[in-house]
Design an enzyme around this catalytic site. Structure first.
Site, mmCIF file in Angstrom:
data_model
loop_
_atom_site.group_PDB
_atom_site.id
_atom_site.type_symbol
_atom_site.label_atom_id
_atom_site.label_comp_id
_atom_site.label_asym_id
_atom_site.label_seq_id
_atom_site.Cartn_x
_atom_site.Cartn_y
_atom_site.Cartn_z
ATOM 1 N N TYR A 255 0.820 -1.218 0.000
ATOM 2 C CA TYR A 255 0.000 0.000 0.000
ATOM 3 C C TYR A 255 0.856 1.271 0.000
ATOM 4 O O TYR A 255 0.485 2.275 -0.610
ATOM 5 C CB TYR A 255 -1.012 -0.016 1.154
ATOM 6 N N ARG B 103 1.766 1.742 -3.546
ATOM 7 C CA ARG B 103 0.648 2.272 -4.340
ATOM 8 C C ARG B 103 0.412 3.754 -4.037
ATOM 9 O O ARG B 103 0.064 4.534 -4.923
ATOM 10 C CB ARG B 103 -0.618 1.453 -4.073
ATOM 11 N N HIS C 259 -14.765 2.303 -2.716
ATOM 12 C CA HIS C 259 -13.731 1.461 -2.088
ATOM 13 C C HIS C 259 -12.758 2.269 -1.232
ATOM 14 O O HIS C 259 -11.651 1.812 -0.965
ATOM 15 C CB HIS C 259 -12.974 0.671 -3.174
ATOM 16 N N CYS D 51 -7.560 2.860 12.292
ATOM 17 C CA CYS D 51 -7.061 1.831 13.206
ATOM 18 C C CYS D 51 -7.507 0.466 12.703
ATOM 19 O O CYS D 51 -8.638 0.309 12.222
ATOM 20 C CB CYS D 51 -7.593 2.090 14.621
ATOM 21 N N CYS E 10 -11.806 0.616 17.726
ATOM 22 C CA CYS E 10 -11.220 1.961 17.858
ATOM 23 C C CYS E 10 -11.636 2.741 16.612
ATOM 24 O O CYS E 10 -11.470 2.251 15.493
ATOM 25 C CB CYS E 10 -9.698 1.834 17.928
ATOM 26 N N CYS F 39 -1.588 3.160 15.746
ATOM 27 C CA CYS F 39 -2.730 4.032 16.047
ATOM 28 C C CYS F 39 -2.362 4.964 17.210
ATOM 29 O O CYS F 39 -2.033 4.486 18.302
ATOM 30 C CB CYS F 39 -3.953 3.187 16.402
ATOM 31 N N CYS G 238 -5.553 4.486 20.309
ATOM 32 C CA CYS G 238 -5.590 3.347 21.240
ATOM 33 C C CYS G 238 -4.175 2.887 21.596
ATOM 34 O O CYS G 238 -3.978 2.181 22.576
ATOM 35 C CB CYS G 238 -6.422 2.197 20.670
HETATM 36 P P1 OAD Z 1 -9.752 -4.073 -13.200
HETATM 37 O O1 OAD Z 1 -8.276 -4.186 -13.195
HETATM 38 O O2 OAD Z 1 -10.555 -5.262 -12.837
HETATM 39 O O3 OAD Z 1 -10.245 -3.602 -14.629
HETATM 40 C C1 OAD Z 1 -9.654 -2.521 -15.301
HETATM 41 C C2 OAD Z 1 -10.399 -2.338 -16.600
HETATM 42 O O4 OAD Z 1 -9.864 -1.206 -17.246
HETATM 43 C C3 OAD Z 1 -10.296 -3.511 -17.561
HETATM 44 O O5 OAD Z 1 -11.594 -3.825 -18.048
HETATM 45 C C4 OAD Z 1 -9.403 -2.975 -18.694
HETATM 46 O O6 OAD Z 1 -9.770 -3.502 -19.978
HETATM 47 C C5 OAD Z 1 -9.716 -1.506 -18.638
HETATM 48 N N1 OAD Z 1 -8.640 -0.608 -19.109
HETATM 49 C C6 OAD Z 1 -7.294 -0.741 -19.002
HETATM 50 N N2 OAD Z 1 -6.650 0.313 -19.498
HETATM 51 C C7 OAD Z 1 -7.610 1.177 -19.928
HETATM 52 C C8 OAD Z 1 -7.597 2.467 -20.537
HETATM 53 N N3 OAD Z 1 -6.452 3.111 -20.794
HETATM 54 N N4 OAD Z 1 -8.792 3.028 -20.877
HETATM 55 C C9 OAD Z 1 -9.954 2.396 -20.625
HETATM 56 N N5 OAD Z 1 -10.034 1.177 -20.050
HETATM 57 C C10 OAD Z 1 -8.893 0.573 -19.708
HETATM 58 O O7 OAD Z 1 -10.100 -2.814 -12.260
HETATM 59 P P2 OAD Z 1 -11.487 -2.429 -11.612
HETATM 60 O O8 OAD Z 1 -12.627 -2.791 -12.481
HETATM 61 O O9 OAD Z 1 -11.358 -1.025 -11.161
HETATM 62 O O10 OAD Z 1 -11.213 -3.380 -5.368
HETATM 63 O O11 OAD Z 1 -11.475 -3.367 -10.338
HETATM 64 C C11 OAD Z 1 -12.538 -3.254 -9.439
HETATM 65 C C12 OAD Z 1 -12.045 -3.484 -8.047
HETATM 66 O O12 OAD Z 1 -11.354 -4.722 -7.967
HETATM 67 C C13 OAD Z 1 -11.006 -2.474 -7.553
HETATM 68 O O13 OAD Z 1 -11.571 -1.303 -7.032
HETATM 69 C C14 OAD Z 1 -10.316 -3.229 -6.487
HETATM 70 C C15 OAD Z 1 -10.127 -4.514 -7.234
HETATM 71 O O14 OAD Z 1 -9.814 -5.584 -6.528
HETATM 72 C C16 OAD Z 1 -10.722 -3.454 -4.138
HETATM 73 O O15 OAD Z 1 -9.535 -3.356 -3.892
HETATM 74 C C17 OAD Z 1 -11.774 -3.650 -3.109
#
Ligand code: OAD
Length: 297
Positions: A77, A80, A131, A139, A144, A193, A196
């Site tokens: 993280y 990221r 998300h 925490c 907490c 944290c 706590c």
């Molecule tokens: P994904 O990685 O599942 O999907 C990304 C999408 O973006 C795919 O369909 C690609 O084809 C498309 N893509 C890639 N480059 C692109 C571009 N330049 N223009 C347009 N489209 C493009 O990501 P999410 O759908 O965001 O959740 O994933 C959903 C959730 O799953 C995330 O928020 C995260 C993940 O696990 C959590 O962490 C809870």
């Protein structure tokens, strides 16, 4: 004998019919995913770039991964956060923010945790973060209620990503590559944290198996339940595989919305294509400003 109705519809791909519909739309939803930020330089979750040190990014996004190895989870993280802070919002983030300022009935539901829509000045009352965000810390003990907004990079000194001497000043080594050594850490080094004083802080993102923030769910529910119909839902850069986010497409349809998908891939949304849908295949950073032009200029 009458011809059978085709069971599968082909989405429309022409800009003109989309522009005509957008110009008369008043209530518009956007559902955003990681593809929106891809051309800013951030990896998506699935497909190429979805691995972090040979582990699927989605496997690291769990409470179990944090409990098992909080140091690895924080390395992931913190990396990221660093990557998100190192890149800039792209023209699609700005175009959506501009639409939000021009169209009072436009609401965005974003699955992105990277903070780029906020940095493009997307009005916060019309941007609902399904998300959470990488830049909230909380925490790790649910009992907490400590939370903070935090943009410090690295989040604690021990998580500093080593500099890449072979690259221009400020570059860091790619610790998402499992061949690159990770700096060693102890639990003591991780953010704790301040309230706590017993538990670690964790990123304020929603992990698999966790509930989405109630306040955000209620905003989406209220919008979908309003007496006026919805004209359009734009599904941008998401694989629409994660629920409940993906379910908003069907819910918007049930309120009259036509669906416009913007994605590198031409996969159908959950439930398949329906008559009147649009599919624009390509980079969201290029397509979204073009699609919104008649309203945002
Ligand atoms: P994904 O990685 O599942 O999907 C990304 C999408 O973006 C795919 O369909 C690609 O084809 C498309 N893509 C890639 N480059 C692109 C571009 N330049 N223009 C347009 N489209 C493009 O990501 P999410 O759908 O965001 O959740 O994933 C959903 C959730 O799953 C995330 O928020 C995260 C993940 O696990 C959590 O962490 C809870």
């Amino acid at each position: 004998m009458a011809d059978r109705q085709p069971s599968v519809f082909e989405p429309q791909t022409d800009l003109e019919s989309f522009h005509t519909h957008l110009k008369k739309s008043k209530r518009v939803l956007a559902l955003l995913g990681a593809g929106l930020s891809a051309s800013s330089g951030l990896p998506t979750f699935r497909g190429a770039g979805g691995l972090w040190r040979s582990v699927k990014s989605t496997d690291l996004a769990t409470p179990q991964a944090f409990a098992r190895n909080p140091g690895l989870s924080w390395q992931f993280y913190n990396y990221r956060r660093h990557m998100s802070l190192s890149v800039e919002p792209n023209p699609a983030h700005y175009a959506l923010a501009k639409l939000a300022r021009k169209m009072p009935g436009f609401v965005t539901l974003s699955q992105n945790v990277d903070g780029l829509s906020q940095r493009a000045d997307h009005p916060s009352d019309r941007l609902h973060l399904l998300h959470g965000t990488l830049f909230d810390l909380k925490c790790s003990d649910e009992r907490c209620d400590y939370r903070e907004e935090n943009y410090t990079d690295p989040v604690v000194p021990a998580l500093a990503i080593p500099a890449d001497q072979a690259q221009p000043a400020g570059s860091v080594v790619d610790i998402s590559d499992s061949m690159v050594a990770l700096p060693s850490l102890t639990t003591y080094d991780l953010p704790h944290c301040p309230e706590c004083k017993r538990n670690l802080l964790r990123p304020g993102v929603v992990w698999f198996g966790e509930a989405l923030p109630e306040v955000v769910l209620n905003k989406a529910k209220d919008y979908l339940a309003a007496p006026e119909n919805i004209d359009l839902i734009m599904v941008i850069g998401t694989s629409a595989q994660v629920w409940p986010a993906a379910g908003y497409i069907g819910q918007a349809r049930a309120r009259g919305a036509r669906v416009c998908v913007v994605n590198m891939d031409s996969d159908a949304p959950p439930g398949g294509w329906k008559q009147g849908d649009w599919m624009f295949a390509g980079d969201a950073a290029v397509l979204v400003p073009e699609l919104l032009k008649p309203v945002i200029g």
